[in-house]
Design a protein around this motif. Structure first.
Motif, PDB file in Angstrom:
ATOM      1  N   GLU A  47       3.139 -17.680 -20.312  1.00 19.06           N
ATOM      2  CA  GLU A  47       1.735 -17.237 -20.254  1.00 19.06           C
ATOM      3  C   GLU A  47       1.614 -15.828 -19.677  1.00 19.06           C
ATOM      4  O   GLU A  47       0.793 -15.025 -20.124  1.00 19.06           O
ATOM      5  N   LEU A  48       2.453 -15.536 -18.693  1.00 18.51           N
ATOM      6  CA  LEU A  48       2.470 -14.174 -18.139  1.00 18.51           C
ATOM      7  C   LEU A  48       2.858 -13.185 -19.243  1.00 18.51           C
ATOM      8  O   LEU A  48       2.245 -12.123 -19.399  1.00 18.51           O
ATOM      9  N   VAL A  49       3.873 -13.569 -20.023  1.00 17.50           N
ATOM     10  CA  VAL A  49       4.305 -12.721 -21.148  1.00 17.50           C
ATOM     11  C   VAL A  49       3.150 -12.523 -22.134  1.00 17.50           C
ATOM     12  O   VAL A  49       2.862 -11.402 -22.557  1.00 17.50           O
ATOM     13  N   ASP A  50       2.458 -13.611 -22.479  1.00 16.76           N
ATOM     14  CA  ASP A  50       1.346 -13.515 -23.434  1.00 16.76           C
ATOM     15  C   ASP A  50       0.237 -12.601 -22.913  1.00 16.76           C
ATOM     16  O   ASP A  50      -0.315 -11.787 -23.652  1.00 16.76           O
ATOM     17  N   PHE A  51      -0.090 -12.745 -21.638  1.00 13.72           N
ATOM     18  CA  PHE A  51      -1.184 -11.972 -21.019  1.00 13.72           C
ATOM     19  C   PHE A  51      -0.818 -10.482 -21.000  1.00 13.72           C
ATOM     20  O   PHE A  51      -1.625  -9.617 -21.362  1.00 13.72           O
ATOM     21  N   VAL A  52       0.414 -10.190 -20.586  1.00 18.40           N
ATOM     22  CA  VAL A  52       0.855  -8.790 -20.511  1.00 18.40           C
ATOM     23  C   VAL A  52       0.950  -8.175 -21.912  1.00 18.40           C
ATOM     24  O   VAL A  52       0.805  -6.959 -22.069  1.00 18.40           O
ATOM     25  N   SER A  53       1.146  -9.005 -22.932  1.00 11.86           N
ATOM     26  CA  SER A  53       1.268  -8.486 -24.309  1.00 11.86           C
ATOM     27  C   SER A  53      -0.023  -7.880 -24.829  1.00 11.86           C
ATOM     28  O   SER A  53      -0.009  -7.123 -25.795  1.00 11.86           O
ATOM     29  N   ILE A  54      -1.150  -8.206 -24.226  1.00 10.62           N
ATOM     30  CA  ILE A  54      -2.436  -7.674 -24.706  1.00 10.62           C
ATOM     31  C   ILE A  54      -2.662  -6.293 -24.093  1.00 10.62           C
ATOM     32  O   ILE A  54      -2.763  -6.162 -22.872  1.00 10.62           O
ATOM     33  N   PRO A  55      -2.735  -5.239 -24.920  1.00  9.60           N
ATOM     34  CA  PRO A  55      -2.820  -3.868 -24.369  1.00  9.60           C
ATOM     35  C   PRO A  55      -4.219  -3.506 -23.861  1.00  9.60           C
ATOM     36  O   PRO A  55      -4.920  -2.690 -24.443  1.00  9.60           O
ATOM     37  N   SER A  56      -4.608  -4.090 -22.749  1.00  9.77           N
ATOM     38  CA  SER A  56      -5.969  -3.919 -22.225  1.00  9.77           C
ATOM     39  C   SER A  56      -6.105  -2.640 -21.395  1.00  9.77           C
ATOM     40  O   SER A  56      -6.367  -2.681 -20.198  1.00  9.77           O
ATOM     41  N   ILE A  57      -5.918  -1.505 -22.059  1.00  7.08           N
ATOM     42  CA  ILE A  57      -5.985  -0.190 -21.383  1.00  7.08           C
ATOM     43  C   ILE A  57      -7.449   0.246 -21.304  1.00  7.08           C
ATOM     44  O   ILE A  57      -8.044   0.648 -22.305  1.00  7.08           O
ATOM     45  N   SER A  58      -8.013   0.186 -20.115  1.00  8.48           N
ATOM     46  CA  SER A  58      -9.457   0.436 -19.981  1.00  8.48           C
ATOM     47  C   SER A  58      -9.835   1.888 -20.224  1.00  8.48           C
ATOM     48  O   SER A  58     -10.963   2.195 -20.610  1.00  8.48           O
ATOM     49  N   ALA A  59      -8.912   2.825 -19.998  1.00  9.69           N
ATOM     50  CA  ALA A  59      -9.251   4.253 -20.091  1.00  9.69           C
ATOM     51  C   ALA A  59      -9.377   4.733 -21.530  1.00  9.69           C
ATOM     52  O   ALA A  59     -10.038   5.742 -21.773  1.00  9.69           O
ATOM     53  N   LEU A  60      -8.758   4.043 -22.484  1.00 10.77           N
ATOM     54  CA  LEU A  60      -8.686   4.567 -23.848  1.00 10.77           C
ATOM     55  C   LEU A  60      -9.637   3.826 -24.790  1.00 10.77           C
ATOM     56  O   LEU A  60      -9.507   2.616 -24.980  1.00 10.77           O
ATOM     57  N   PRO A  61     -10.587   4.575 -25.402  1.00 12.18           N
ATOM     58  CA  PRO A  61     -11.592   3.948 -26.279  1.00 12.18           C
ATOM     59  C   PRO A  61     -10.971   3.126 -27.408  1.00 12.18           C
ATOM     60  O   PRO A  61     -11.514   2.094 -27.799  1.00 12.18           O
ATOM     61  N   GLN A  62      -9.805   3.552 -27.921  1.00 12.20           N
ATOM     62  CA  GLN A  62      -9.203   2.815 -29.045  1.00 12.20           C
ATOM     63  C   GLN A  62      -8.696   1.434 -28.627  1.00 12.20           C
ATOM     64  O   GLN A  62      -8.319   0.631 -29.478  1.00 12.20           O
ATOM     65  N   HIS A  63      -8.689   1.154 -27.316  1.00 14.16           N
ATOM     66  CA  HIS A  63      -8.253  -0.173 -26.849  1.00 14.16           C
ATOM     67  C   HIS A  63      -9.411  -1.049 -26.383  1.00 14.16           C
ATOM     68  O   HIS A  63      -9.193  -2.097 -25.766  1.00 14.16           O
ATOM     69  N   LYS A  64     -10.640  -0.622 -26.680  1.00 12.90           N
ATOM     70  CA  LYS A  64     -11.819  -1.374 -26.235  1.00 12.90           C
ATOM     71  C   LYS A  64     -11.755  -2.844 -26.677  1.00 12.90           C
ATOM     72  O   LYS A  64     -12.004  -3.755 -25.886  1.00 12.90           O
ATOM     73  N   ALA A  65     -11.381  -3.064 -27.944  1.00 13.88           N
ATOM     74  CA  ALA A  65     -11.318  -4.440 -28.462  1.00 13.88           C
ATOM     75  C   ALA A  65     -10.194  -5.223 -27.775  1.00 13.88           C
ATOM     76  O   ALA A  65     -10.318  -6.435 -27.548  1.00 13.88           O
ATOM     77  N   ASP A  66      -9.107  -4.533 -27.426  1.00 15.18           N
ATOM     78  CA  ASP A  66      -8.001  -5.212 -26.737  1.00 15.18           C
ATOM     79  C   ASP A  66      -8.419  -5.642 -25.328  1.00 15.18           C
ATOM     80  O   ASP A  66      -8.016  -6.701 -24.851  1.00 15.18           O
ATOM     81  N   VAL A  67      -9.198  -4.783 -24.667  1.00 14.66           N
ATOM     82  CA  VAL A  67      -9.670  -5.131 -23.322  1.00 14.66           C
ATOM     83  C   VAL A  67     -10.510  -6.413 -23.409  1.00 14.66           C
ATOM     84  O   VAL A  67     -10.336  -7.347 -22.625  1.00 14.66           O
ATOM     85  N   ARG A  68     -11.375  -6.450 -24.415  1.00 14.09           N
ATOM     86  CA  ARG A  68     -12.224  -7.636 -24.602  1.00 14.09           C
ATOM     87  C   ARG A  68     -11.375  -8.868 -24.940  1.00 14.09           C
ATOM     88  O   ARG A  68     -11.630  -9.968 -24.456  1.00 14.09           O
ATOM     89  N   ARG A  69     -10.345  -8.664 -25.753  1.00 15.14           N
ATOM     90  CA  ARG A  69      -9.464  -9.771 -26.117  1.00 15.14           C
ATOM     91  C   ARG A  69      -8.771 -10.335 -24.859  1.00 15.14           C
ATOM     92  O   ARG A  69      -8.640 -11.546 -24.700  1.00 15.14           O
TER      93      ARG A  69
END
Ligand SMILES: [Zn+2]
Length: 453
Positions: free
Chosen positions: A19-41
């Motif tokens: 589960e730690l691996v799965d969670f870290v796999s999501i690129p939730s980079i808050s600073a970059l607009p192109q990752h907005k959907a990933d942050v939400r995911r």
């Protein structure tokens, strides 16, 4: 039914690490607009995980920026309520070519899990959520009411957390806050964070003639803005580092005998700081040890000076302008706006004649200071002492973390810190990792903490 939550944790360790691996796999980079959907995911993933752990009312709290994640378990009437805080967003990953394995394809090497966010702060979050599950699945209940708030904007300074908390004050009301976004002193030594510095920021602009002028024609009759700026700056701070601004120290809470004893107990080698920074000797406000100055005394620093001719050779001018940027690191109970006002007044009083000065003030940050004997810190001390077999150091940080002041202001509760990140884990840098040993420690620590009530 399992014998105990600890047995449950060890029996499910393989799934929990996955589960730690799965969670870290999501690129939730808050600073970059192109990752907005990933942050939400990542927020949605965490919400679902809180529900599957047996927490209730798991939901996203939408903000003007990235959402926060909330969940609770409030079935211990008459018992205190604790609020657990962490952040699921991560820092950008560049320079990408310095990563040994890709930042969002976590890999375990030598008992360490490598990936962006593993240590700061996803590992601490998932380990804690798994402990909540372990207790709910074994004992069926907590001895205390539990709320969780996990934000998605810590790495960009928590800009929308304040308004979101203010809007949900009743939902988040609690007796204790424990932040899992924090460091331990070392692999074998614990630390409790009791202080953070605040900040005041200013720019000084000194204006002389409307354009650069010939120093031979006008040098003897015009004030030189660069020289005037040097006088102004010299009036702000003694050569050793004592701030000379009138009233600057008036609201500083003096160090108590207990504070000084706690600071003196922390291992600190001034010679090592001289070596790593490459300076001939340490310097700073007289009357205080280097660690007292670094952690518990306010500072005033010139961060940059510019103006006049900067090229090769010489140019005989009276420059039209000169500028400097200044920041102060503040301690309790200094107020960032009041300090900026005091500095501005001091600058105006010490400006030589013949120039005009403006001071631009930008928004600062409040300092944070918590008693070592605060009830939340006493609980953390008990847990860490059990875990490490020795009493924790009381530590502070010279930097600022906005969320602490937000909790204090909006909920009236000072957050205690208990995270299991270590300083050498490449936070914000390539090859971030988390020790799996810290994963186990974090689970155990939050299990012990929940049993302290
Ligand atoms: Zn963090």
């Amino acid at each position: 039914m399992y014998m105990s939550w600890q047995t449950y944790l060890s029996d499910h360790r393989e799934r929990f690490i996955q589960e730690l691996v799965d969670f870290v796999s999501i690129p939730s980079i808050s600073a970059l607009p192109q990752h907005k959907a990933d942050v939400r995911r990542a927020a949605e993933w965490l919400t679902a995980r809180l529900s599957s752990a047996g927490m209730q009312n798991a939901t996203l709290i939408n903000t003007a920026g990235h959402p926060a994640v909330y969940a609770d378990w409030l079935n211990a009437p008459g018992k205190p309520t604790i609020l657990l805080y962490g952040h699921y967003d991560v820092q950008p990953v560049d320079p990408l070519d310095q990563w040994v394995t890709p930042p969002f394809q976590p890999q375990i090497r030598d008992g360490k899990l490598y990936g962006r966010g593993a240590s700061d702060d996803k590992g601490n979050i998932i380990a804690t959520v798994q402990t909540l599950e372990a207790i709910l699945r074994t004992a069926g209940q907590f001895q205390v009411n539990v709320k969780c708030i996990f934000e998605g904007e810590e790495e960009i300074g928590s800009p929308t957390l304040g308004p979101a908390i203010a809007e949900h004050r009743d939902l988040l009301a609690c007796d204790h806050i424990f932040s899992m976004d924090g460091l331990q002193w070392g692999e074998n030594a614990a630390g409790i964070l009791v202080g953070l510095k605040g900040m005041a920021k200013l720019q000084i602009n000194v204006y002389g003639p409307s354009t650069d002028q010939h120093s031979g024609l006008f040098g003897a009759t015009l004030q030189n803005p660069a020289t005037a700026l040097a006088h102004i700056l010299a009036a702000l701070r003694s050569p050793e580092g004592k701030v000379l601004v009138d009233g600057f120290y008036d609201s500083v809470r003096p160090l108590t005998a207990q504070d000084r004893a706690h600071l003196a107990a922390v291992p600190f080698d001034p010679a090592a700081v001289e070596r790593t920074t490459g300076v001939p000797a340490l310097s700073g406000e007289p009357g205080y040890s280097p660690l007292e100055r670094m952690w518990a005394r306010p500072t005033l620093d010139v961060n940059g000076i510019w103006g006049g001719f900067q090229g090769a050779g010489s140019k005989t001018i009276i420059p039209a302008t000169a500028h400097a940027k200044i920041t102060c690191r503040l301690v309790a109970d200094q107020h960032p706006d009041q300090i900026a006002d005091l500095i501005e007044a001091h600058i105006q009083r010490n400006t030589p004649s013949g120039v005009r000065v403006t001071v631009e003030k930008s928004s600062g940050a409040y300092p944070f200071l918590m008693s070592p004997d605060h009830p939340s810190n006493l609980i953390v001390r008990d847990v860490l002492t059990t875990l490490y077999g020795s009493a924790p150091y009381y530590v502070r940080v010279g930097g600022s973390v906005p969320v602490y002041a937000v909790f204090e202001r909006e909920l009236g509760v000072q957050p205690a810190t208990m995270g299991f990140t270590l300083e050498d884990e490449q936070l914000h840098a390539p090859n971030e990792f988390w020790r799996l040993e810290s994963f186990d420690k974090c689970q155990l620590a939050y299990g012990l903490l929940l049993h302290k009530f």
